[in-house]
Design a protein around this motif. Structure first.
Motif, PDB file in Angstrom:
ATOM      1  N   LEU A 114       0.827  -1.209   0.000  1.00 53.82           N
ATOM      2  CA  LEU A 114       0.000   0.000   0.000  1.00 53.82           C
ATOM      3  C   LEU A 114       0.856   1.251   0.000  1.00 53.82           C
ATOM      4  O   LEU A 114       0.545   2.244  -0.648  1.00 53.82           O
ATOM      5  N   LEU A 227      -6.737   1.612  -7.032  1.00 50.78           N
ATOM      6  CA  LEU A 227      -6.058   2.845  -6.617  1.00 50.78           C
ATOM      7  C   LEU A 227      -5.336   3.544  -7.765  1.00 50.78           C
ATOM      8  O   LEU A 227      -5.187   4.764  -7.744  1.00 50.78           O
TER       9      LEU A 227
ATOM     10  N   PHE B 225      -6.018   2.262   2.909  1.00 52.89           N
ATOM     11  CA  PHE B 225      -6.610   2.053   1.586  1.00 52.89           C
ATOM     12  C   PHE B 225      -7.690   3.097   1.316  1.00 52.89           C
ATOM     13  O   PHE B 225      -7.725   3.707   0.249  1.00 52.89           O
ATOM     14  N   LEU B 228      -6.062   6.418   0.672  1.00 50.98           N
ATOM     15  CA  LEU B 228      -5.412   6.500  -0.637  1.00 50.98           C
ATOM     16  C   LEU B 228      -6.421   6.615  -1.775  1.00 50.98           C
ATOM     17  O   LEU B 228      -6.133   7.178  -2.820  1.00 50.98           O
ATOM     18  N   ARG B 229      -7.612   6.078  -1.572  1.00 54.15           N
ATOM     19  CA  ARG B 229      -8.670   6.208  -2.555  1.00 54.15           C
ATOM     20  C   ARG B 229      -8.976   7.666  -2.844  1.00 54.15           C
ATOM     21  O   ARG B 229      -9.328   8.043  -3.944  1.00 54.15           O
ATOM     22  N   GLY B 231      -6.835   9.987  -2.641  1.00 58.75           N
ATOM     23  CA  GLY B 231      -5.613  10.664  -3.038  1.00 58.75           C
ATOM     24  C   GLY B 231      -4.581  10.509  -1.951  1.00 58.75           C
ATOM     25  O   GLY B 231      -4.659   9.603  -1.132  1.00 58.75           O
TER      26      GLY B 231
END
Lengths: 278, 262
Positions: A114, A227, B225, B228-229, B231
């Motif tokens: 990640l 992503l 997660f 990050l979705r 940005g």
């Protein structure tokens, strides 16, 4: 004691590996229903439901998601192989630096994927580092859209899976006999020629194993397309999530998972065979 | 390939692996609120991280799940590795080996989906587990970790021959004493490596946790997660830097453990 040692892990694996997989197969033949949980098993009265599996073959949305996943996984595996082959060979020949270099390949893997995807998001954004460099060099006025593209997705996949591909090639390269290449050189082969005719054939099983070690997990990848990829990159991992969580169509999600597994059975068996041989 | 070409490509590959990570770490110390832009040296994002209760809670939950599942995985994987390496042929050995190897090759989405279906069906039939959360994530991670730990331990045992244990028994040790004083110390590095591997897998997992956790079981990777979705923020840089340091220390520890015993 002896029996207990076999029984406990055996029961655990039966309950948490075998039974869940059997359930996926049952769900793929079940009916979607309103309720909790949102499905009706075949024995509830309606019998087996062949429509979920038929849908995968007939509906281009599902069919393409499976095909697209295999293509992306194959591209990822191929690109990883191109990068990993010289890396694995180079590390195997690095003498006393071998362990340090191996750790340098493994550490990013150990840090969690990640984080590395986050790094690519930061680099590829419109206001990101790469666009800033391109602008500073005068190569572009407006930012070039890099993030949320097929290229970004592929880049992230290769970056995430590269360490998997390096390991088997490294392991095989340490077992190579340098005398063979020296003999080829003594007999007049150029370095390129002796690589192609002496080194490469010996590494073929390891290269195949490295490819499969990337291809198999990449085919079901969910996080990286989500992503880094474009919204319309409907890889099967993503479609399983959508069907399951958004459409609450558990039977179709299970049918997709089953189809993915069926498509990967060949590669998985081949990989296990290569592992035993190596 | 000439040695020089191999070396150039090796360094290019390492640069490709490391450059994004290095930049990520460097910009964690930037004062700018725009990620990956330099705004002078600052530790403000580490401070912001320390004040982010939601993330800290997720991190604490993740650590507990990882430690619990790794411990379970080491016990089960240790037993499995032992049985597969030392029990010789027995009824069901092939089946046990296949089951143990299956989680290693299943795509994550398949494992995650299948485990969720199991938990839902179990709850429907027996009332347990009641809902999904930290416990179901732990069971999922323990199952994946068991498969990895078993491989590590089995291969370690396969490379050590039984002479030492037999010698101990010849010298009068009971099987239990031989196990405790000879075998267990021999297995210890593999057990530790298996534990750390299972721990890391658990700390890195998004897909299994997404399937098997309810709203109450948001682990750190799942929280990261969803961040990050939307940005990237400099807070993620700071978090990544801390995780990287932790990973480097862990890897060094594993290296030391395995070297000391060899």
């Amino acid at each position: 004691m002896k029996a207990l040692l076999r029984l406990v892990p055996g029961l655990w694996l039966t309950l948490l590996v075998a039974a869940p997989l059997a359930l996926v197969a049952v769900l793929a033949l079940s009916w979607q229903a309103d309720g909790v949980p949102p499905y009706e098993p075949p024995w509830a009265g309606q019998g087996l439901n062949p429509d979920n599996l038929r849908l995968l073959l007939e509906d281009p949305h599902y069919r393409d998601s499976l095909l697209q996943s295999l293509v992306v996984a194959a591209l990822t595996g191929g690109l990883c192989l191109l990068l990993a082959a010289p890396m694995g060979i180079g590390i195997a020949r690095a003498g006393r630096w071998r362990n340090v270099l191996l750790a340098a390949v493994l550490l990013p893997f150990w840090t969690g994927f990640l984080i590395r995807i986050g790094a690519w998001i930061g680099l590829l954004r419109d206001e990101g580092w790469i666009n800033a460099v391109l602008r500073a060099l005068g190569l572009t006025q407006d930012p070039i859209p890099l993030l949320y593209t097929d290229g970004a997705m592929l880049l992230g996949m290769v970056h995430a899976y590269l360490p998997f591909a390096v390991l088997p090639i490294f392991a095989a390269a340490t077992r190579l006999d340098p005398a063979l290449e020296e003999a080829a050189a003594d007999l007049g082969a150029t370095p390129g020629h002796s690589f192609l005719t002496v080194t490469l054939p010996q590494l073929l099983p390891a290269l195949a194993a490295a490819f499969l070690l990337v291809f198999i997990p990449a085919a079901g990848e969910y996080v990286i397309p989500e992503l880094l990829g474009p919204p319309d990159a409907t890889l099967v991992g993503r479609v399983v999530f959508q069907e399951f969580f958004q459409n609450r169509d558990w039977p179709v999600a299970s049918a997709l998972a089953l189809a993915l597994l069926a498509l990967l059975t060949g590669p998985i068996l081949l990989y296990q065979r290569l592992g035993r041989a190596g | 390939m000439t040695p020089r070409l191999v070396r150039v490509l090796l360094w290019a590959g390492l640069a490709f692996l490391w450059l994004p990570v290095a930049l990520l770490v460097a910009y964690a110390f930037s004062a700018s609120p725009v990620p990956f832009r330099w705004g002078g040296f600052s530790l403000r994002w580490f401070a912001a991280l320390a004040a982010n209760d939601r993330l800290l809670e997720a991190a604490w939950l993740s650590l507990r799940i990882a430690a619990g599942s790794a411990t379970l995985a080491t016990l089960l994987g240790g037993a499995l590795g032992w049985v597969l390496a030392r029990h010789g042929p027995f009824n069901g050995r092939a089946l046990l080996g296949t089951l143990a190897g299956t989680p290693l090759v299943l795509p994550e989405v398949v494992t995650g989906l299948s485990l969720l279906l199991l938990f839902v069906a179990l709850e429907g039939a027996t009332g347990w587990p009641a809902g999904r959360g930290a416990l179901t994530v732990l069971l999922a991670h323990a199952t994946l970790g068991t498969a990895y730990a078993a491989v590590v331990i089995q291969s370690r045992l396969a490379t050590r021959d039984r002479d030492l244990e037999e010698a101990a028994q010849d010298l009068g040790a009971t099987p239990a004493a031989a196990f405790a004083t000879v075998t267990l110390p021999l297995m210890a590095p593999a057990l530790a490596a298996g534990w750390l591997l299972a721990f890391t897998l658990s700390l890195d997992d998004v897909v299994l946790a997404s399937f098997t956790s309810g709203p109450s079981g948001t682990t750190l990777p799942v929280a990261l997660f969803s961040m990050l979705r939307l940005g990237m923020t400099p807070e993620v840089n700071a978090l990544a830097t801390l995780l990287l340091v932790a990973a480097a220390l862990t890897l060094a520890l594993v290296g030391l453990l395995l070297r000391r015993r060899d």
